[in-house]
Design an enzyme around this catalytic site. Structure first.
Site, PDB file in Angstrom:
ATOM      1  N   GLU A 176      -5.345  -8.298  -1.603  1.00  0.00           N
ATOM      2  CA  GLU A 176      -5.860  -8.450   0.194  1.00  0.00           C
ATOM      3  C   GLU A 176      -7.544  -7.896  -0.029  1.00  0.00           C
ATOM      4  O   GLU A 176      -7.835  -6.993  -0.745  1.00  0.00           O
ATOM      5  CB  GLU A 176      -5.513  -7.015   1.426  1.00  0.00           C
ATOM      6  CG  GLU A 176      -4.058  -7.757   1.950  1.00  0.00           C
ATOM      7  CD  GLU A 176      -3.464  -6.137   2.587  1.00  0.00           C
ATOM      8  OE1 GLU A 176      -4.911  -5.645   3.199  1.00  0.00           O
ATOM      9  OE2 GLU A 176      -2.268  -5.804   2.564  1.00  0.00           O
ATOM     10  N   GLU A 192       0.712  -1.467   0.183  1.00  0.00           N
ATOM     11  CA  GLU A 192      -0.041   0.179   0.261  1.00  0.00           C
ATOM     12  C   GLU A 192       1.070   1.356  -0.328  1.00  0.00           C
ATOM     13  O   GLU A 192       0.872   1.215   0.477  1.00  0.00           O
ATOM     14  CB  GLU A 192      -0.833   0.275   0.925  1.00  0.00           C
ATOM     15  CG  GLU A 192      -2.037  -1.217   0.980  1.00  0.00           C
ATOM     16  CD  GLU A 192      -3.330  -0.781   2.157  1.00  0.00           C
ATOM     17  OE1 GLU A 192      -3.209  -0.380   2.907  1.00  0.00           O
ATOM     18  OE2 GLU A 192      -3.823  -1.502   1.967  1.00  0.00           O
TER      19      GLU A 192
END
Ligand code: BG6
Length: 479
Positions: free
Chosen positions: A376, A182
């Site tokens: 995810e 991320e």
């Protein structure tokens, strides 16, 4: 015959991160990492956002990463359960400070290297491909102390050394890599994402974007090293995704939605297309930011772009230019989002939007034309253990079912998705809140927010559901 939209070698599995699962935070020579200084409770959010933390753990605070779920000692038991569900892949991260405890040691820590050797061997023995993130919210504290973390150019070379060390060591075991988890989190939770803390008077935007440049160059150098050391591997980037919807069709709302998306796409545009987009250059100009780039950086970024786009998807986001509408934010959303009146939320205020998964995947495909990897996705919820020990997590099955179906639709749309590693297949520490109560797993772990519990593992109802999904390659979602 059942029909499945998913390709036959689709990588079904789960994803965890070192700091949220392993524990053993100082064992076998590991150094302190940024996450080891994040306590539970009120201070956590402020530190993640960049208020200067104590650089050693404090008496009286509870630091959930220190023991986490003790994956460090229990990984064999956990992998056996993943194998029972039929996992094809497990996404893990390597803790940088296990390999280089200070981040700038002369030689790597053999005990740390050995741990991941054993972990990857165990996975492979069980027919599970390791998918490895080089940095998942993980910077050795010594580098924060000495250099101010990623704001300093020095981190680029140190990260490159770390990356080359692990790529070389695990070249025969790991064929799927990712650079920074991320990476766009740096803008929102800069200490969590990049070890950045700010003093009074700091030019925060300047520091964040300079640090981003350093991570982008370091990421490109890791891609270069991976292609040289393991030519048959794939290495990707990783975006906290979830497209912004304009609250209305007012062009000002639509434009703001585009700008908000670009805040995140900026990173992936550089990692995937190899250059700073025009809108970013304009943003730097308009805001008086002067990003220092070394000679040769532009060439490095251009030459070493990623092989695939990894992304997390939990929620879509919504934005408005109307100050009245803006008062109604969803709580708990790191990215700042107006509540979407058409969608429900989780107990933690995270918007539930399966169609958003299909939209996001299509947009990423249209923009980059590279394979996507959903690394995810999942539903953080509180679970009740019944008196007979069973856990009926139908709400989780419902969330996952609808998201897997949306992913299947995206594949039907022509989007190339190579795998799905849902978040926290076993309950682990929550990154944003530090809680154990916010659970994502198919496997329950007996541990509470204060660190009490036996750490025993047990199967939830969703365990059997996911097993069936994998067995049927996504054709059977009803359970
Ligand atoms: C992502 C992170 O932001 O979301 C994970 O990569 C994190 O580390 C996951 O755990 C879920 O968020 P949370 O805060 O519910 O744990």
């Amino acid at each position: 015959m059942t029909y499945s939209a998913f390709p036959k070698d689709f990588l079904w599995g789960g994803a965890i991160a070192a700091n949220q699962a392993e524990g053993a935070y100082l064992e076998d020579g590991k150094g302190l990492s940024v996450v080891d200084l994040l306590p539970t409770g009120e201070k956590r959010r402020a530190i993640m956002k960049g208020s200067v933390p104590s650089l050693t753990p404090l008496e009286g605070e509870f630091y959930p990463s220190h023991e986490a779920i003790d994956f460090y000692h229990r990984y064999k038991e956990d992998i056996a359960l993943f194998a029972e569900m039929g996992f094809k892949a497990l996404r893990v991260s390597i803790a940088w400070a296990r390999i280089f405890p200070t981040g700038e040691d002369e030689t790597p820590n053999e005990a740390g290297l050995k741990f991941y050797d054993d972990l990857f061997d165990e996975l492979l023995k069980n027919g599970i491909q390791p998918v490895v993130t080089l940095a998942h919210f993980d910077v050795p504290i010594h580098l924060v102390d000495k250099y101010g973390s990623w704001r300093h150019r020095k981190l680029v070379g140190l990260f490159e050394t770390y990356a080359k060390t692990v790529l070389e060591r695990y070249k025969n075991k790991v064929k799927y890599w990712m650079t920074f988890n991320e990476i766009n989190m740096l803008l929102h939770l800069p200490f969590l994402g990049a070890g950045l803390a700010f003093e009074e008077g700091d030019n925060v935007e300047q520091i964040k974007y300079q640090a981003a440049h350093h991570q982008l160059v370091a990421s490109a150098l890791a891609v270069k090293a991976c292609h040289e050391i393991i030519p048959d591997a794939m290495i990707g980037c990783m975006l906290a995704a979830g497209s912004f919807y304009p609250y209305t069709c007012n062009p000002a709302d639509v434009y703001q939605g585009m700008e908000k998306d670009r805040e995140s796409y900026f990173f992936i545009d550089v990692q995937s297309r190899g250059e700073y987009p025009g809108y970013a250059k304009r943003f730097f100009r308009d805001n008086g930011l002067n990003i220092v780039m070394d000679d040769g950086d532009a060439e490095i970024l251009k030459a070493h772009t990623v092989d695939y786009i990894g992304f997390s998807y939990y929620s879509s986001r919504t934005t408005s230019t109307d100050p009245e509408v803006n008062k109604n934010q969803t709580s708990g959303n790191v990215f700042g989002s107006v509540a979407n009146p058409y969608l429900d939320k989780s107990e933690w205020g995270w918007t539930i939007d399966p169609l958003g998964m299909r939209i996001t995947a299509n947009q990423l495909h249209d923009r980059y034309q590279k394979p996507l990897f959903v690394v995810e996705n999942g539903f953080g919820a509180h679970d009740e253990v019944d008196s007979d020990g069973s856990i009926d997590d139908d709400y989780r099955i419902d969330y996952l079912k609808r998201h897997v179906a949306a992913m299947g639709e995206a594949i039907e749309d022509g989007v190339d998705i190579i795998g799905y590693t849902c978040w926290g297949p076993i309950d682990i520490v929550s990154a944003s809140s530090g809680e154990m109560r916010k659970r994502y797993g198919y496997i329950y772990v007996d541990r509470d927010n204060e660190g009490h519990g036996t750490l025993e593992r047990s199967k939830k109802k969703s365990f059997g559901w996911y097993k069936k999904v994998i067995e049927t390659n996504g054709a059977e979602l009803e359970g």
